[in-house]
Design an enzyme around this catalytic site. Sequence first.
Site, mmCIF file in Angstrom:
data_model
loop_
_atom_site.group_PDB
_atom_site.id
_atom_site.type_symbol
_atom_site.label_atom_id
_atom_site.label_comp_id
_atom_site.label_asym_id
_atom_site.label_seq_id
_atom_site.Cartn_x
_atom_site.Cartn_y
_atom_site.Cartn_z
ATOM 1 C CE LYS A 125 65.650 92.981 99.498
ATOM 2 N NZ LYS A 125 66.763 92.628 100.410
ATOM 3 N NE ARG B 221 57.084 82.364 95.873
ATOM 4 C CZ ARG B 221 58.156 81.631 96.143
ATOM 5 N NH1 ARG B 221 58.487 81.392 97.379
ATOM 6 N NH2 ARG B 221 58.873 81.131 95.173
ATOM 7 C CG ASN C 4 59.232 76.658 90.861
ATOM 8 O OD1 ASN C 4 58.792 77.203 89.863
ATOM 9 N ND2 ASN C 4 58.723 76.804 92.063
ATOM 10 N N GLY C 5 63.360 75.746 89.516
ATOM 11 C CA GLY C 5 64.696 75.166 89.657
ATOM 12 C C GLY C 5 65.529 75.496 88.435
ATOM 13 C CD GLU D 238 70.494 96.122 107.298
ATOM 14 O OE1 GLU D 238 70.135 96.987 106.502
ATOM 15 O OE2 GLU D 238 71.113 95.107 106.941
ATOM 16 C CE LYS E 167 72.159 92.573 106.899
ATOM 17 N NZ LYS E 167 72.747 92.682 105.609
ATOM 18 C CB CYS F 120 59.267 80.046 89.367
ATOM 19 S SG CYS F 120 60.691 80.498 88.354
ATOM 20 C CD1 TRP G 270 61.326 87.134 90.472
ATOM 21 C CD2 TRP G 270 63.269 86.092 90.711
ATOM 22 N NE1 TRP G 270 62.215 88.017 91.025
ATOM 23 C CE2 TRP G 270 63.415 87.405 91.178
ATOM 24 C CE3 TRP G 270 64.378 85.238 90.757
ATOM 25 C CZ2 TRP G 270 64.606 87.902 91.680
ATOM 26 C CZ3 TRP G 270 65.559 85.732 91.259
ATOM 27 C CH2 TRP G 270 65.662 87.052 91.712
ATOM 28 C CD GLU H 298 76.262 92.242 105.236
ATOM 29 O OE1 GLU H 298 76.618 93.391 104.907
ATOM 30 O OE2 GLU H 298 75.091 91.838 105.096
ATOM 31 C CG HIS I 75 95.536 102.772 115.030
ATOM 32 N ND1 HIS I 75 96.770 103.337 115.176
ATOM 33 C CD2 HIS I 75 95.749 101.498 114.612
ATOM 34 C CE1 HIS I 75 97.699 102.450 114.840
ATOM 35 N NE2 HIS I 75 97.097 101.333 114.493
HETATM 36 C C1 F6R Z 1 71.573 95.907 103.890
HETATM 37 C C2 F6R Z 1 71.059 96.126 102.561
HETATM 38 C C3 F6R Z 1 71.517 97.322 101.820
HETATM 39 C C4 F6R Z 1 71.714 96.983 100.337
HETATM 40 C C5 F6R Z 1 72.028 98.249 99.535
HETATM 41 C C6 F6R Z 1 72.309 97.936 98.089
HETATM 42 O O1 F6R Z 1 71.045 94.747 104.458
HETATM 43 O O2 F6R Z 1 70.266 95.368 102.074
HETATM 44 O O3 F6R Z 1 72.669 97.846 102.366
HETATM 45 O O4 F6R Z 1 72.755 96.059 100.228
HETATM 46 O O5 F6R Z 1 70.950 99.129 99.618
HETATM 47 O O6 F6R Z 1 71.234 97.318 97.492
HETATM 48 P P1 F6R Z 1 71.403 96.489 96.167
HETATM 49 O O7 F6R Z 1 72.251 95.296 96.484
HETATM 50 O O8 F6R Z 1 70.014 96.104 95.768
HETATM 51 O O9 F6R Z 1 72.077 97.371 95.168
#
Ligand code: F6R
Length: 606
Positions: free
Chosen positions: A601, A27, A98-99, A486, A483, A2, A74, A479, A502
């Site tokens: 996102k 935010r 907040n918190g 991407e 990272k 928040c 939020w 992962e 393999h």
């Molecule tokens: C990678 C990333 C994506 C999400 C994927 C699922 O950094 O952010 O691979 O993890 O699109 O998104 P959510 O978690 O919002 O379902």
Amino acid sequence: MCGIVGYKGKKDACGILIEALKRLEYRGYDSAGIAVWHEGKVEVARKKGKVDELRKVIADGSFTGKMGLAHTRWATHGTPSEHNAHPHKAGDVVVVHNGIIENYIELKERLRKEGHKFLSDTDTEVIPHLIASYLKKGMDFVDAVRSALKELKGSYALGIIRETDKMLIAARKESPLIIGVGAGEYFIASDAPAIINRTKRFIFLEDDDIAIFADGTVRLIDLEGKTVKREIHQVQWSDAMAEKGGFKHFMLKEIFEQPRAISDTLIGRVKEERGEVAFEELKLPDLAKVKKIWMVACGTSYHACMIGKYLFESVLHIPVETDIASEFRYREPILKKDDMLVLVSQSGETADTIAAMKEGKKRGVYTLSICNVLGSTLARDADGVIFTHAGPEIGVASTKAFTTQISVLFLLMLHIGERLGKLNKQDISRYINEIKQIPHKVQSILDMSGQIEEMARRYMVHRDFLYLGRGINYPAVLEGALKLKEISYIHAEAYAAGEMKHGPIALIDENMPVVFVSPHDHTYKKTCSNVEEVISRRGRVLIFTDDPLHEMADRVETFFVLPQTIYALQPILSVVPLQLLAYYIANFLGTDVDQPRNLAKSVTVE
Ligand code: F6R
């Protein structure tokens, strides 16, 4: 998370507060509210939705005054709605917060017995009631606030006013709050961008600080009432820098927020002394009948599911099947009526994951979502939901959502283990003790970020990377590779280390950095052999390990020591340097780290 803003000075508070809230809109939030003091009265308005909606409510000009508070919420406790929005009022006390207040249920029960009536589902509402109850006992405003704060467990940044006082009080514990010092005026804000256009002189409050604004000055005290001194800092931040809290990118800010995000995710759920993990209002099905758990998600959240599988299978011996959401419903999964389907998603809006939930529902299985966004589709429509309390994640590449997802899966494993009698109270206390140390251990890795930045400088010229790990660290290297690719657009592949021979071994030559996660667990010796195999093909090896005496330490180019933890929690620690490595490489290459090309996102199409 928040946003809080507050004002006390000689100008019209309302305009300043609304402008400050607008500056925090980037935010993300779900509701907003404002309180303005004028001659012994406080006007309060709250609205679900955008700040512009709130602005319409107060457009009649009735909110005049030179002191006030405002908030964007939020949601963490209670749905996004007008009655849960801040400010909250009890008696004549008005609070924005907040918190997370960990002991709010106990406090609420006690206050109810004293005759207090609660109007929201939030944890926050206990705060004004608690202060009001001390005021009723004859304390002055400052002492009532101090006494109330001493009773709160959890985290808070607070702005507090009351009708019968001209004072504004602010306080913080484990949730950021700053004071902006203007000419004959003061601001409070949870984040600098809210007020950076008004002043560049800030006091950064520390834990347990209380700031009292009265008679044109600010006085700082601690919880015992003793005066504390904090410097005024002059910052040179631009608007964009302030938004990112001084970090260059949201992604870096979010990586550094992980200790707090994980702590917030644990708050209120872990009871170490009682050997218990509790999830508020979560009604699970008859667990004794659950023969299999399915964990389904996309991308980073899918990697969290894979870690969930290792957790549940290695500790509870419950079979877990993981699936990529876009595959799940097209492959006729053999779901049985008593199976449980866990959907993991930061946004709660990923189309494939929603479709997987619908498939599960159609087949009559219990669906449980693990989400970061309250009010999202997966949070609303699954039979049960557990929230990660990571706060809004703005960088497209997921970081703090991932480590909080693992934290939730770990807590869920403990909760289910206890209910099935597979873990006793001592086991659970032991596990809780381990996870409670994780935020601190993550912080110690972040404190070494300079080393990772140097590493990134050395390896940024390469166009292909290989990541290898075993066991519960296999999803962590997946992962790490995701990272890197991407945000830097460098080709990176990850394999279970045993798979190297393999096929992928054919790729290894002196131009191939190979990143190993190699803790000293039951997979150690085998991974050492894999390192040996890469070295003999002149691959450039980087090792991330919890063993400072790792037998390959002197034979590899790059060696980074992680803090130790139990096997089940290793991926939270091992992924953090991989996030940083990806970040720094991308930053050196000058890519658009927060909004990498072709990515969104929230992926709301299948
Ligand atoms: C990678 C990333 C994506 C999400 C994927 C699922 O950094 O952010 O691979 O993890 O699109 O998104 P959510 O978690 O919002 O379902």
